[in-house]
Write a protein that holds these residues in place. Structure first.
Motif, PDB file in Angstrom:
ATOM      1  N   GLY A 197       0.782  -1.225   0.000  1.00 48.36           N
ATOM      2  CA  GLY A 197       0.000   0.000   0.000  1.00 48.36           C
ATOM      3  C   GLY A 197       0.815   1.278   0.000  1.00 48.36           C
ATOM      4  O   GLY A 197       0.250   2.376  -0.048  1.00 48.36           O
ATOM      5  N   ARG A 198       2.148   1.169   0.056  1.00 49.15           N
ATOM      6  CA  ARG A 198       2.991   2.358   0.093  1.00 49.15           C
ATOM      7  C   ARG A 198       3.536   2.671  -1.300  1.00 49.15           C
ATOM      8  O   ARG A 198       3.770   1.776  -2.115  1.00 49.15           O
ATOM      9  CB  ARG A 198       4.167   2.156   1.046  1.00 49.15           C
ATOM     10  CG  ARG A 198       3.786   1.748   2.442  1.00 49.15           C
ATOM     11  CD  ARG A 198       3.144   2.879   3.214  1.00 49.15           C
ATOM     12  NE  ARG A 198       4.109   3.932   3.562  1.00 49.15           N
ATOM     13  CZ  ARG A 198       3.779   5.040   4.219  1.00 49.15           C
ATOM     14  NH1 ARG A 198       2.526   5.248   4.571  1.00 49.15           N
ATOM     15  NH2 ARG A 198       4.701   5.944   4.517  1.00 49.15           N
ATOM     16  N   THR A 199       3.744   3.972  -1.562  1.00 49.88           N
ATOM     17  CA  THR A 199       4.257   4.414  -2.859  1.00 49.88           C
ATOM     18  C   THR A 199       5.565   5.174  -2.662  1.00 49.88           C
ATOM     19  O   THR A 199       5.626   6.123  -1.882  1.00 49.88           O
ATOM     20  CB  THR A 199       3.245   5.325  -3.575  1.00 49.88           C
ATOM     21  OG1 THR A 199       2.036   4.602  -3.797  1.00 49.88           O
ATOM     22  CG2 THR A 199       3.798   5.804  -4.909  1.00 49.88           C
ATOM     23  N   GLY A 251       4.015  -2.843  -2.250  1.00 48.27           N
ATOM     24  CA  GLY A 251       3.818  -1.469  -2.665  1.00 48.27           C
ATOM     25  C   GLY A 251       4.214  -1.229  -4.106  1.00 48.27           C
ATOM     26  O   GLY A 251       4.362  -2.162  -4.899  1.00 48.27           O
ATOM     27  N   VAL A 252       4.404   0.047  -4.449  1.00 52.57           N
ATOM     28  CA  VAL A 252       4.756   0.416  -5.816  1.00 52.57           C
ATOM     29  C   VAL A 252       5.900   1.426  -5.786  1.00 52.57           C
ATOM     30  O   VAL A 252       6.136   2.120  -4.791  1.00 52.57           O
ATOM     31  CB  VAL A 252       3.550   1.022  -6.582  1.00 52.57           C
ATOM     32  CG1 VAL A 252       2.430   0.019  -6.710  1.00 52.57           C
ATOM     33  CG2 VAL A 252       3.048   2.293  -5.890  1.00 52.57           C
ATOM     34  N   VAL A 253       6.600   1.512  -6.911  1.00 48.15           N
ATOM     35  CA  VAL A 253       7.699   2.456  -7.051  1.00 48.15           C
ATOM     36  C   VAL A 253       7.489   3.244  -8.336  1.00 48.15           C
ATOM     37  O   VAL A 253       7.056   2.696  -9.351  1.00 48.15           O
ATOM     38  CB  VAL A 253       9.059   1.729  -7.060  1.00 48.15           C
ATOM     39  CG1 VAL A 253       9.134   0.695  -8.176  1.00 48.15           C
ATOM     40  CG2 VAL A 253      10.203   2.722  -7.174  1.00 48.15           C
ATOM     41  N   ILE A 254       7.764   4.547  -8.281  1.00 43.38           N
ATOM     42  CA  ILE A 254       7.648   5.416  -9.447  1.00 43.38           C
ATOM     43  C   ILE A 254       9.037   5.878  -9.846  1.00 43.38           C
ATOM     44  O   ILE A 254       9.764   6.458  -9.039  1.00 43.38           O
ATOM     45  CB  ILE A 254       6.744   6.634  -9.158  1.00 43.38           C
ATOM     46  CG1 ILE A 254       5.320   6.172  -8.833  1.00 43.38           C
ATOM     47  CG2 ILE A 254       6.736   7.593 -10.350  1.00 43.38           C
ATOM     48  CD1 ILE A 254       4.384   7.304  -8.426  1.00 43.38           C
ATOM     49  N   ASP A 255       9.412   5.593 -11.092  1.00 45.09           N
ATOM     50  CA  ASP A 255      10.685   6.055 -11.630  1.00 45.09           C
ATOM     51  C   ASP A 255      10.442   7.338 -12.415  1.00 45.09           C
ATOM     52  O   ASP A 255       9.400   7.504 -13.059  1.00 45.09           O
ATOM     53  CB  ASP A 255      11.298   4.984 -12.540  1.00 45.09           C
ATOM     54  CG  ASP A 255      12.712   5.342 -12.976  1.00 45.09           C
ATOM     55  OD1 ASP A 255      13.370   6.118 -12.260  1.00 45.09           O
ATOM     56  OD2 ASP A 255      13.148   4.855 -14.025  1.00 45.09           O
ATOM     57  N   THR A 256      11.390   8.264 -12.359  1.00 53.25           N
ATOM     58  CA  THR A 256      11.247   9.535 -13.074  1.00 53.25           C
ATOM     59  C   THR A 256      12.493   9.801 -13.900  1.00 53.25           C
ATOM     60  O   THR A 256      13.588   9.356 -13.552  1.00 53.25           O
ATOM     61  CB  THR A 256      11.040  10.715 -12.099  1.00 53.25           C
ATOM     62  OG1 THR A 256      12.219  10.880 -11.305  1.00 53.25           O
ATOM     63  CG2 THR A 256       9.852  10.477 -11.185  1.00 53.25           C
ATOM     64  N   PRO A 257      12.367  10.557 -14.998  1.00 55.55           N
ATOM     65  CA  PRO A 257      13.563  10.929 -15.765  1.00 55.55           C
ATOM     66  C   PRO A 257      14.503  11.760 -14.912  1.00 55.55           C
ATOM     67  O   PRO A 257      14.083  12.455 -13.991  1.00 55.55           O
ATOM     68  CB  PRO A 257      12.989  11.763 -16.924  1.00 55.55           C
ATOM     69  CG  PRO A 257      11.547  11.373 -17.011  1.00 55.55           C
ATOM     70  CD  PRO A 257      11.131  11.053 -15.606  1.00 55.55           C
ATOM     71  N   GLY A 258      15.791  11.697 -15.229  1.00 53.23           N
ATOM     72  CA  GLY A 258      16.778  12.452 -14.464  1.00 53.23           C
ATOM     73  C   GLY A 258      16.555  13.947 -14.559  1.00 53.23           C
ATOM     74  O   GLY A 258      16.212  14.470 -15.619  1.00 53.23           O
ATOM     75  N   MET A 259      16.753  14.636 -13.440  1.00 48.70           N
ATOM     76  CA  MET A 259      16.593  16.090 -13.392  1.00 48.70           C
ATOM     77  C   MET A 259      17.824  16.670 -12.707  1.00 48.70           C
ATOM     78  O   MET A 259      17.936  16.631 -11.492  1.00 48.70           O
ATOM     79  CB  MET A 259      15.329  16.473 -12.610  1.00 48.70           C
ATOM     80  CG  MET A 259      14.046  15.948 -13.233  1.00 48.70           C
ATOM     81  SD  MET A 259      12.602  16.283 -12.197  1.00 48.70           S
ATOM     82  CE  MET A 259      12.848  15.073 -10.880  1.00 48.70           C
ATOM     83  N   ARG A 260      18.763  17.186 -13.505  1.00 51.66           N
ATOM     84  CA  ARG A 260      19.993  17.706 -12.906  1.00 51.66           C
ATOM     85  C   ARG A 260      19.716  19.004 -12.149  1.00 51.66           C
ATOM     86  O   ARG A 260      20.219  19.219 -11.067  1.00 51.66           O
ATOM     87  CB  ARG A 260      21.053  17.928 -13.995  1.00 51.66           C
ATOM     88  CG  ARG A 260      22.401  18.273 -13.387  1.00 51.66           C
ATOM     89  CD  ARG A 260      23.530  18.124 -14.381  1.00 51.66           C
ATOM     90  NE  ARG A 260      24.825  18.259 -13.722  1.00 51.66           N
ATOM     91  CZ  ARG A 260      25.437  17.290 -13.071  1.00 51.66           C
ATOM     92  NH1 ARG A 260      24.887  16.095 -12.998  1.00 51.66           N
ATOM     93  NH2 ARG A 260      26.605  17.480 -12.492  1.00 51.66           N
ATOM     94  N   GLU A 261      18.925  19.897 -12.735  1.00 46.79           N
ATOM     95  CA  GLU A 261      18.566  21.143 -12.065  1.00 46.79           C
ATOM     96  C   GLU A 261      17.057  21.271 -12.122  1.00 46.79           C
ATOM     97  O   GLU A 261      16.466  21.217 -13.189  1.00 46.79           O
ATOM     98  CB  GLU A 261      19.213  22.352 -12.742  1.00 46.79           C
ATOM     99  CG  GLU A 261      19.054  23.653 -11.966  1.00 46.79           C
ATOM    100  CD  GLU A 261      19.746  23.626 -10.604  1.00 46.79           C
ATOM    101  OE1 GLU A 261      19.219  24.247  -9.673  1.00 46.79           O
ATOM    102  OE2 GLU A 261      20.790  22.973 -10.484  1.00 46.79           O
ATOM    103  N   ILE A 262      16.435  21.407 -10.988  1.00 45.59           N
ATOM    104  CA  ILE A 262      14.982  21.438 -10.928  1.00 45.59           C
ATOM    105  C   ILE A 262      14.530  22.833 -10.503  1.00 45.59           C
ATOM    106  O   ILE A 262      14.994  23.378  -9.501  1.00 45.59           O
ATOM    107  CB  ILE A 262      14.452  20.363  -9.951  1.00 45.59           C
ATOM    108  CG1 ILE A 262      12.926  20.318  -9.972  1.00 45.59           C
ATOM    109  CG2 ILE A 262      14.978  20.550  -8.558  1.00 45.59           C
ATOM    110  CD1 ILE A 262      12.368  19.101  -9.260  1.00 45.59           C
ATOM    111  N   GLN A 263      13.666  23.447 -11.310  1.00 50.10           N
ATOM    112  CA  GLN A 263      13.181  24.782 -11.008  1.00 50.10           C
ATOM    113  C   GLN A 263      12.045  24.711  -9.989  1.00 50.10           C
ATOM    114  O   GLN A 263      11.216  23.812 -10.028  1.00 50.10           O
ATOM    115  CB  GLN A 263      12.686  25.464 -12.288  1.00 50.10           C
ATOM    116  CG  GLN A 263      13.780  25.658 -13.322  1.00 50.10           C
ATOM    117  CD  GLN A 263      13.299  26.496 -14.482  1.00 50.10           C
ATOM    118  OE1 GLN A 263      13.001  27.678 -14.358  1.00 50.10           O
ATOM    119  NE2 GLN A 263      13.201  25.873 -15.647  1.00 50.10           N
TER     120      GLN A 263
END
Length: 365
Positions: A197-199, A251-263
């Motif tokens: 149940g955790r994300t 549970g589940v895991v969410i992968d995201t594209p790399g973000m070197r600098e995040i605004q």
């Protein structure tokens, strides 16, 4: 994927109660991926393609009104034998990780929704950057999810205790997990956060090892991986956000594209810079800018060595970004660009005045 127990992937009473307010013929589903205008959703019967309804698309004024990975939605069917499912409603998010979209507009980009834990991944090589961790933490706390710092590639680090000391002030009260890709048990430290149940969502620069960790968690090579190049700039392996169901229903895991600098789209500086804000409350002036004001508790802490000048400067930088974004939200795009130039020129003029004053001082000696 068939026969899903939606409780294992994050369905809670909160979402069930909200869903009951709508048409009984609709079904709960969770968004697992987005590909342009199409979505993959997980229902109790399996995973399938879906698209948003015309009514939902018509009422969506900004990207914020569209589904994102991790959203709980209501669809009109649970099987695709009669075509794609149609998303009728997006249920209220309990948390959402966002950043400012690329460009000069005010639009926000939702990264993922309904996250319990955000893993902020950073490699223990030349990619290591405490100031970037402070930025990620400010955004993570604002998302309403709990941040955990995951330091990867510990086998490449010559002085791990020094790196951990660097994090003490920047990540006070935040769990830090050290991993390595060299041994089979190099990722076991993160297993304590896996639960039915955790994300969990992974964020961080490209090439820091997010996909490698997720593959270990999944028990198979689900995601492509690439090593950081010799110049330590990671390659973008993950090209889109996706939600994966962990084995054994953990549970589940969410992968995201790399973000070197995040605004910044929003930030909680009161939690990520709690030490500075506690000091600021002791300043003589309530509106103290911690520059040259008398009896400034923050500047005194820097002079005493109990607060690093770099941490204070990063705090001020993030404050300026937030003020600028708030100001820009009431401006047109042209006004915002003009103000950006004005702010930049103001900083340059200040530097010129300091240099001029220094030359004058030296000339009078």
């Amino acid at each position: 994927m068939t026969g899903n127990n939606l409780n294992d992937i994050g369905l809670s009473e909160r979402f069930i109660r909200e869903a009951a307010m709508y048409d009984n013929n609709l079904h709960l589903a969770r968004v697992s991926a987005q590909h342009k205008d199409m979505y993959r959703v997980i229902t109790e019967s399996g995973e399938m393609w879906a698209e948003i309804s015309g009514k939902l698309a018509y009422s969506a004024s900004v990207n914020d009104d569209y589904p994102v990975v991790g959203d709980w939605v209501l669809v009109d069917r649970t099987e695709d034998t009669a075509g794609h499912a149609v998303i009728r409603h997006i249920l209220t998010r309990k948390s959402c990780f966002s950043r400012k979209a690329a460009g000069t507009g005010q639009e926000l980009q939702k990264i993922a929704a309904n996250i319990d834990t955000v893993f902020i991944c950073m490699s223990l090589n030349n990619d290591f950057n405490v100031r970037r961790i402070e930025r990620y933490l400010a955004i993570a706390w604002d998302s309403m999810a709990v941040p955990v710092i995951v330091l990867t590639k510990s086998d490449l680090c010559d002085d791990l205790p020094a790196r951990l000391r660097d994090l003490e002030a920047a990540a006070a009260g935040v769990d830090v997990v050290v991993t390595t890709s060299m041994s089979g048990d190099g990722y076991t430290g993160i297993s304590q956060y896996l639960q039915k149940g955790r994300t969990i969502a992974f964020i961080g620069s490209s090439g820091v090892g997010k996909s490698t960790l997720i593959n270990r968690m999944m028990g198979e090579q689900m995601l492509a991986t690439k090593e950081i190049r010799d110049d330590d700039k990671g390659r973008h392996t993950t090209t889109h956000r996706q939600l994966l169901v962990l084995p054994e229903g953990d549970g589940v895991v969410i992968d995201t594209p790399g973000m070197r600098e995040i605004q910044l789209a929003g930030a909680d500086l009161s939690r990520s810079f709690a030490d500075i804000e506690e000091l600021a409350a002791k300043c003589r002036f309530r509106d103290c800018e911690h520059e040259a004001e008398p009896q400034c508790a923050v500047k005194k802490a820097v002079e005493d060595g109990t607060l690093s000048a770099e941490r204070l400067e990063n705090y001020k930088k993030l404050q300026r970004e937030m003020v600028f974004e708030e100001r820009k939200s009431t401006m047109s795009a042209a006004q915002a660009e003009k103000q950006k130039v004005v702010d930049m020129m103001g900083s340059l003029n200040y530097c010129r005045q300091v240099l001029k004053s220094n030359r004058k001082y030296k000339g009078n000696k």
